[in-house]
Design a protein around this motif. Structure first.
Motif, PDB file in Angstrom:
ATOM      1  N   ARG A  45      79.394   0.777  17.846  1.00 59.00           N
ATOM      2  CA  ARG A  45      80.603   0.968  17.025  1.00 59.00           C
ATOM      3  C   ARG A  45      80.261   1.140  15.541  1.00 59.00           C
ATOM      4  O   ARG A  45      80.999   1.774  14.795  1.00 59.00           O
ATOM      5  CB  ARG A  45      81.551  -0.230  17.188  1.00 59.00           C
ATOM      6  CG  ARG A  45      82.441  -0.131  18.426  1.00 59.00           C
ATOM      7  CD  ARG A  45      83.243  -1.402  18.589  1.00 59.00           C
ATOM      8  NE  ARG A  45      84.166  -1.617  17.479  1.00 59.00           N
ATOM      9  CZ  ARG A  45      85.403  -1.185  17.437  1.00 59.00           C
ATOM     10  NH1 ARG A  45      85.877  -0.500  18.460  1.00 59.00           N
ATOM     11  NH2 ARG A  45      86.180  -1.434  16.419  1.00 59.00           N
ATOM     12  N   ASP A  75      82.576   3.859  14.127  1.00 57.13           N
ATOM     13  CA  ASP A  75      83.776   3.317  13.488  1.00 57.13           C
ATOM     14  C   ASP A  75      83.467   2.986  12.025  1.00 57.13           C
ATOM     15  O   ASP A  75      82.726   2.040  11.739  1.00 57.13           O
ATOM     16  CB  ASP A  75      84.217   2.054  14.242  1.00 57.13           C
ATOM     17  CG  ASP A  75      85.470   1.451  13.640  1.00 57.13           C
ATOM     18  OD1 ASP A  75      85.908   1.927  12.572  1.00 57.13           O
ATOM     19  OD2 ASP A  75      86.007   0.501  14.239  1.00 57.13           O
ATOM     20  N   PRO A  76      84.013   3.757  11.083  1.00 60.26           N
ATOM     21  CA  PRO A  76      83.684   3.523   9.670  1.00 60.26           C
ATOM     22  C   PRO A  76      84.114   2.154   9.158  1.00 60.26           C
ATOM     23  O   PRO A  76      83.572   1.680   8.161  1.00 60.26           O
ATOM     24  CB  PRO A  76      84.436   4.643   8.939  1.00 60.26           C
ATOM     25  CG  PRO A  76      85.447   5.140   9.896  1.00 60.26           C
ATOM     26  CD  PRO A  76      84.929   4.874  11.264  1.00 60.26           C
ATOM     27  N   THR A  77      85.077   1.525   9.819  1.00 59.69           N
ATOM     28  CA  THR A  77      85.513   0.217   9.317  1.00 59.69           C
ATOM     29  C   THR A  77      84.578  -0.904   9.766  1.00 59.69           C
ATOM     30  O   THR A  77      84.655  -2.014   9.281  1.00 59.69           O
ATOM     31  CB  THR A  77      86.947  -0.121   9.773  1.00 59.69           C
ATOM     32  OG1 THR A  77      86.956  -0.170  11.206  1.00 59.69           O
ATOM     33  CG2 THR A  77      87.930   0.914   9.300  1.00 59.69           C
ATOM     34  N   GLU A  78      83.695  -0.587  10.721  1.00 64.89           N
ATOM     35  CA  GLU A  78      82.758  -1.599  11.216  1.00 64.89           C
ATOM     36  C   GLU A  78      81.662  -1.851  10.166  1.00 64.89           C
ATOM     37  O   GLU A  78      81.416  -2.980   9.787  1.00 64.89           O
ATOM     38  CB  GLU A  78      82.144  -1.091  12.534  1.00 64.89           C
ATOM     39  CG  GLU A  78      81.534  -2.162  13.385  1.00 64.89           C
ATOM     40  CD  GLU A  78      82.572  -3.063  14.057  1.00 64.89           C
ATOM     41  OE1 GLU A  78      82.165  -4.088  14.568  1.00 64.89           O
ATOM     42  OE2 GLU A  78      83.779  -2.738  14.057  1.00 64.89           O
ATOM     43  N   TYR A 114      86.825   9.463   6.099  1.00 62.92           N
ATOM     44  CA  TYR A 114      85.380   9.203   6.009  1.00 62.92           C
ATOM     45  C   TYR A 114      84.507  10.300   6.624  1.00 62.92           C
ATOM     46  O   TYR A 114      83.300  10.129   6.732  1.00 62.92           O
ATOM     47  CB  TYR A 114      85.007   7.890   6.698  1.00 62.92           C
ATOM     48  CG  TYR A 114      85.614   6.645   6.093  1.00 62.92           C
ATOM     49  CD1 TYR A 114      85.236   6.223   4.822  1.00 62.92           C
ATOM     50  CD2 TYR A 114      86.535   5.877   6.790  1.00 62.92           C
ATOM     51  CE1 TYR A 114      85.775   5.066   4.262  1.00 62.92           C
ATOM     52  CE2 TYR A 114      87.071   4.718   6.240  1.00 62.92           C
ATOM     53  CZ  TYR A 114      86.689   4.325   4.982  1.00 62.92           C
ATOM     54  OH  TYR A 114      87.210   3.184   4.437  1.00 62.92           O
TER      55      TYR A 114
END
Lengths: 431, 341
Positions: free
Chosen positions: B106, B110-113, B290
């Protein structure tokens, strides 16, 4: 005739500015030896050479600030002011200049990054201005002043501000059978659907991919960005999620486009080319509409942003301060200059340029705003405005929320998921 | 071995030639060897001073602040050890939990990870997509323009033109080309392939890559042209006499002779790809969602927009380690493949 008229206007304006500057000088320089304003005056440190800087939106602004500085200069024997605008990378330049001890005496600071400057103790305390006679600080909209306070101390006086309002193309609304400008979220949704069905525009409404209007809607729905003590963001609250869900519903129903989908760069262009019938935008769009889209300009009205029936009026505001460096050689003279630029007449003259709004509440009575309805609507909203500024980590917060709003607008994420992630990320990485 | 034996007398001869020259200088200027060295040092001193003040000094200082929580405004920091590096790298795509290797994919999707890993992934995709095309495109154009073709100079100038254009100007221009109503979509529309290239997270990085390939071919072409013109014509003549085909001549003469040029072009292209910044910033500001956030753009955001100089410096050194490792590996590989004639 034109030359004469122009000269006449200039003369009058100079006179007014000169008078204002002189009045400020008299009120502020006074006869006291104290510079803390305890007896209603501020005194400069003998002879002072001040450097005033800011960015320049265009030549009009640059010329006008030069004129303000020159007038202040001429009316204050001991203070000379030189205006040196910065053309690019303003924030970075100010960081390095302040960090290197080479800051100008008085400068602009945008509210969105003001907090990171005030936190480091590099700004001059402007609280002495609260005690100065004839300088009515209470007249400035509270939310704007609060944006420039850090831990209770005032470090900036709003130069001006802009609120977001609803722009609408009246003939397009009428054609779609929308007789009244919507005042509620439900009304806005229905009006946009009706406009879409009428099919006379590329998109009923336009908004940036990062969903800028979210910063207005969340407050309308009772949400808030930061907790009262500023220790955490609260963007995963039900109120904030509902606000974003409303925006995404408009997207899903095909009535809210992003500029690139309708081949425009921004809202003003979308309204001016009649590619969109509505948009939520600031008063900076007005000069562009007046100058570049004169044939459409009169069809466009400005109203307050619709709000939920169970909510309250609110809008996002963008503001900029005049601040000074804590280590300036001339703290008294710098405070004098700031007060001269932001006193009743100084700010009124600034407002008459039409570039941004006066930050003084009483100026809604100015003749200028009585004859400029659209700008008056923007000004009225100052009362319930919320500056887009979130403390010392404001940029870090915006850098993390904006892409996630973009993700939601582009259908990459559900609204709740986007805001929960943003909240988790900011609370763990930033705050 | 045979090559070394054959070269030995030539090297000795060359060395004696150098000695003659320096000996001549000594006698003419009356300098001892030490004085001669000192004079050499004096000649390179201006460069060392400028290099130290404007490059080495800031680099070392950046290394220092990568271990600090540094405020550019206060011009001071607090020592935090490796905290900045840990904050940048955690959570990592591969970790060890209770002695077991755990893969957390992830972080790459997933850029928020963890935005560092996501930005690094974007940068890798960008490098893999642009470097080969820039290099082979540059070589192909150089091969075409190394022949006797009409208006050769005009073609060379045309291919080199994008190199002279600033990245920011190119990015603005390509935004117009790739806009929803842009010229590219005008061609694609009849085929039903028009698309919002810059506004769609799935295609925005590809659009930036297209721009980079367009801009990179011209500079590589110049290097390859210089390399091609250094290949002795005798080698081609010998190959022709041996009956080598056009492809054979390219495979056995041109390509091996371009070894040094290849090394330079590959290393520079990879460094350029890992340092991509300006076009991603101007074209799409790292977005949408992103999609075009590259490592240097992330460093810029953290250090200069958010004032997190320590984090930005730590990211810079991680990127430096990556680029250095890759360049060194390429250098060793090139050395082992080097061919002398």
């Amino acid at each position: 005739m034109t030359d004469h008229a122009t000269r006449g206007t200039k003369y009058t304006r100079r006179h007014v500015l000169g008078g204002a500057a002189a009045a400020s000088g008299i009120a502020l320089a006074g006869c006291s030896g104290s510079d803390d304003g305890s007896d209603g005056t501020i005194e400069a440190e003998g002879s002072a050479n001040l450097e005033l800087t800011g960015w320049s939106a265009d030549d009009t602004e640059s010329d006008f600030v030069t004129e303000l500085a020159n007038n202040f200069d001429q009316n204050n024997d001991d203070i000379s002011v030189s205006y040196e605008p910065v053309q690019a990378e303003y924030e970075q330049q100010m960081r390095t200049r302040l960090g290197g001890g080479e800051a100008p005496d008085v400068f602009y600071l945008d509210a969105s990054y003001f907090g990171s400057f005030s936190k480091e103790g590099v700004l001059l305390d402007l609280d002495p201005l609260t005690e100065v006679d004839d300088y009515n600080l209470d007249d400035i909209f509270d939310p704007l002043l609060d944006a420039f306070r850090y831990e209770g101390t005032l470090y900036g006086i709003p130069k001006d501000f802009s609120t977001l309002s609803l722009y609408y193309n009246e003939p397009v609304l009428n054609e779609a059978g929308v007789d009244e400008v919507p005042e509620s979220w439900g009304g806005l949704h229905d009006a946009l659907v009706a406009i879409d069905e009428a099919g006379s525009v590329d998109a009923p409404m336009v908004e940036f991919a990062n969903g800028r209007m979210f910063w207005s809607l969340l407050h309308q729905n009772g949400g808030q960005v930061l907790s009262d003590d500023g220790s955490e963001v609260l963007l995963d609250s039900q109120e904030c999620i509902e606000a974003l869900e409303f925006m995404i519903e408009l997207r899903d129903d095909g009535v809210l486009a992003i500029p690139s989908e309708i081949s425009v760069d921004w809202h003003g262009q979308a309204m001016g080319t009649e590619a969109a019938a509505m948009s939520i935008i600031g008063p900076w769009a007005l000069p562009a509409l007046e100058n570049d889209f004169a044939d459409v300009e009169n069809d466009i009205g400005v109203a307050h942003i619709p709000y939920p029936t169970s909510g309250e009026r609110a809008t996002a505001a963008y503001t900029v301060s005049y601040s000074s460096a804590a280590d300036t050689e001339y703290p008294g003279a710098s405070r004098q200059l700031i007060s001269g630029l932001t006193d009743d007449e100084g700010m009124a003259e600034w407002a008459r340029q039409g570039l941004a709004l006066s930050a003084r509440e009483s100026h809604s009575e100015l003749e200028y705003y009585q004859t400029h309805d659209r700008r008056r609507t923007h000004l009225e909203a100052g009362e319930w405005s919320h500056p887009v500024a979130f403390g010392p980590e404001s940029n870090a917060i915006l850098n993390r929320v904006n892409p996630l709003l973009e993700g939601a607008m582009l259908g990459e994420q559900e609204p709740g998921e986007a805001l929960e992630r943003a909240t988790r990320q900011i609370n763990s990485e930033v705050l | 071995m045979a090559t070394e034996d054959t070269d030995a007398p030539e090297i000795e001869h060359a060395q004696s030639g150098v000695d003659d020259i320096t000996g001549g200088m000594k006698s003419q200027l009356g300098l001892t060897e030490d004085q001669n060295n000192l004079m050499g040092l004096a000649f390179i001193l201006p460069n060392i001073v400028v290099f130290s003040i404007f490059l080495l000094g800031p680099v070392l200082f950046a290394f220092y602040i990568s271990f600090q929580e540094w405020s550019i405004l206060a011009n001071s920091g607090t020592f935090v050890g490796f905290d900045n590096y840990v904050e940048v790298l955690q959570p990592a795509p591969i970790g060890i939990v209770d002695g077991n290797i755990v893969i957390n994919s992830r972080t790459l999707t997933d850029p928020t990870e963890n935005l560092w890993w996501f930005a690094l992934r974007n940068t890798f995709i960008y490098a893999v997509g642009t470097v080969p095309l820039q290099i082979f495109g540059g070589l192909a154009v150089a091969l075409m323009l190394d022949k006797r073709v009409r208006a050769k100079k005009a073609y060379r100038a045309a291919y080199f033109m994008p190199v002279m254009l600033s990245g920011a100007a190119a990015a603005v221009m390509w935004r117009w080309f790739l806009a929803a109503d842009g010229v590219i979509n005008s061609f694609l529309e009849p085929f039903g392939a028009a698309h919002n290239w810059a506004g769609d997270p799935a295609t925005a990085l590809g659009a930036v890559m297209l721009m980079a390939v367009w801009g990179g071919i011209g500079s590589n072409m110049i290097f390859f042209l210089a390399g091609l013109q250094n290949i002795p014509e005798e080698l081609y003549e010998a190959a022709r006499i041996d009956g080598a085909s056009q492809w054979g001549r390219f495979r056995n003469v041109t390509w091996p002779s371009l070894g040094n040029t290849n090394f330079f072009v590959i290393v520079m292209a990879i460094i350029g790809a890992f340092q991509v910044f300006g076009i991603a910033l101007v074209f799409s500001e790292g977005g949408p969602y992103y999609a075009t956030t590259t490592t240097v753009l992330l460093i810029y955001q953290r250090a200069f927009q958010e004032g997190a100089m320590g984090i930005g410096a730590a990211m810079s050194f991680l990127l430096f380690i990556l680029i250095f490792t890759f360049s060194y590996w390429q250098y060793k590989r090139q050395q082992s493949e080097e061919i002398d004639y």
